[in-house]
Design an enzyme around this catalytic site. Structure first.
Site, PDB file in Angstrom:
ATOM      1  N   SER A 149      93.047 150.685 -92.249  1.00 50.69           N
ATOM      2  CA  SER A 149      92.649 152.012 -92.450  1.00 50.69           C
ATOM      3  C   SER A 149      91.194 152.503 -92.028  1.00 50.69           C
ATOM      4  O   SER A 149      90.641 152.031 -90.937  1.00 50.69           O
ATOM      5  CB  SER A 149      92.922 152.883 -93.969  1.00 50.69           C
ATOM      6  OG  SER A 149      93.006 154.341 -93.946  1.00 50.69           O
ATOM      7  N   GLU A 244     103.614 156.580 -89.574  1.00 54.51           N
ATOM      8  CA  GLU A 244     102.169 157.009 -89.792  1.00 54.51           C
ATOM      9  C   GLU A 244     101.233 158.016 -89.139  1.00 54.51           C
ATOM     10  O   GLU A 244     101.657 158.074 -87.629  1.00 54.51           O
ATOM     11  CB  GLU A 244     101.325 155.535 -89.437  1.00 54.51           C
ATOM     12  CG  GLU A 244     101.618 154.616 -90.380  1.00 54.51           C
ATOM     13  CD  GLU A 244     100.370 153.330 -90.390  1.00 54.51           C
ATOM     14  OE1 GLU A 244      99.285 153.958 -90.512  1.00 54.51           O
ATOM     15  OE2 GLU A 244     100.691 152.233 -90.230  1.00 54.51           O
ATOM     16  N   HIS A 274     101.544 153.903 -93.917  1.00 56.54           N
ATOM     17  CA  HIS A 274     100.105 153.745 -93.664  1.00 56.54           C
ATOM     18  C   HIS A 274      99.710 152.315 -94.570  1.00 56.54           C
ATOM     19  O   HIS A 274     100.171 152.174 -95.700  1.00 56.54           O
ATOM     20  CB  HIS A 274      99.462 154.611 -94.191  1.00 56.54           C
ATOM     21  CG  HIS A 274      98.061 154.709 -93.812  1.00 56.54           C
ATOM     22  ND1 HIS A 274      97.483 154.312 -92.582  1.00 56.54           N
ATOM     23  CD2 HIS A 274      96.844 154.764 -94.565  1.00 56.54           C
ATOM     24  CE1 HIS A 274      96.115 154.450 -92.653  1.00 56.54           C
ATOM     25  NE2 HIS A 274      95.712 154.596 -93.906  1.00 56.54           N
TER      26      HIS A 274
END
Length: 309
Positions: A149, A244, A274
């Site tokens: 991320s 996502e 994610h």
């Protein structure tokens, strides 16, 4: 993907996430941090491992050593959390699994978080830790910089900053569901909002503002490496799921890296969410993705002695 069936464990996880969604845009930062630590703790079931705290020129770090790992090969790990949440502790299970599968030591970085420490604090810390590793005799060719991320975006930003400073680059990079465009111009930001049980467009924007400030440039090439000059970077693995909000960050980042002459392995997983490899203690798809990552690491920085003993 039509006809693709996820595991029961994964389906249960998605149900759990939808029942208690992360609202990064409306929840206080202190509560976001506490909630994530509690959530991460439910996935803590690491293999045998020794955790050793250290200090890298003022930056808090922690080593993860699984039995027999080759300490001359290092995965420098940058955790996710929108530059605002996440911690070394929350990622202990994941870092232990990377060490076990890759045969390398893993160095988890406790970089400074926003909004107390805004951009470019996180990049300054990751660069400082990398330089510290080199100064302590670790061969750059035997280092992988990895993150998920925000940590995935930070991985690319760190490599760009190191390249521009004339520092010998790591042997490879790994980006899991990278946040590469804080301006959120990818189509998936809205097209996948119904499918993503973790990231919302509003929440991701809130993280960006916390990191850069109200007047910050969301397209700054170090904050949003999709806008950076990406030439001369080492081989990069990008792992992402099709469910996502940030899917297009990965797809566009891979395309730009390739257009810049960088070797890219884009590993797209149908229906996955994610940072899905993070859930490897419970989810079989996550464990398979980690195995793929381990192979990439071995292929780029070489196998550990124990893997070929």
């Amino acid at each position: 993907m039509a006809g693709y069936e996820v595991s029961p464990e994964f389906a249960e996880l998605v149900g759990q996430l939808r029942a208690a969604p992360f609202r990064a845009d409306t929840t206080a930062v202190s509560d976001l941090r506490a909630n994530f630590e509690k959530f991460a703790a439910t996935f803590y079931d690491p293999p045998p491992v020794e955790f050793v705290p250290d200090n890298a020129d003022g930056v808090e770090v922690e080593w993860a050593y699984t039995p027999g790992c080759d300490r001359s090969r290092v995965v420098l790990y940058l955790h996710g959390g929108g530059y605002t949440i996440g911690s070394i502790g929350a990622y202990r299970d994941f870092c232990a699994r990377i060490s076990e599968g890759s045969g390398a030591a893993v160095l988890s970085v406790g970089y400074r978080l926003a909004p107390e420490h805004r951009f470019p604090a996180a990049v300054e810390d990751s660069v400082a830790v990398y330089r510290w590793l080199i100064a302590h005799g670790v061969d750059a060719a035997h280092i992988v910089i990895a993150g998920d991320s925000a940590g995935g975006g930070l991985t690319i930003a760190t490599l760009v900053r190191l390249r521009d400073s004339g520092v010998e680059l790591a042997g490879a990079g790994v980006c899991i569901s990278p946040l590469a465009d804080l301006a959120h111009t990818g189509a998936s930001v809205h097209e996948k909002a119904h499918a993503d049980p973790i990231v919302t467009p509003e929440g991701s924007h809130a993280y960006g503002v916390r990191y850069l400030g109200d007047d910050g440039d969301l397209t700054d090439p170090i904050a949003s490496p999709l806008y950076a000059d990406l030439h001369a970077l080492p081989p990069i693995l990008i792992q992402v799921g099709t469910a996502e909000v940030l899917l297009d960050d990965s797809l566009r980042l891979a395309r730009k890296l390739r257009d810049s002459g960088v070797s890219v392995d884009l590993d797209v997983w149908p229906e996955m969410i994610h940072i899905f490899p993070f859930f490897a203690s419970r989810i079989p798809e996550s464990r398979r993705a980690l195995k793929y990552m381990h192979t990439f690491i071995e292929n780029t920085i070489g196998p550990s002695p124990k893997q070929h003993a």
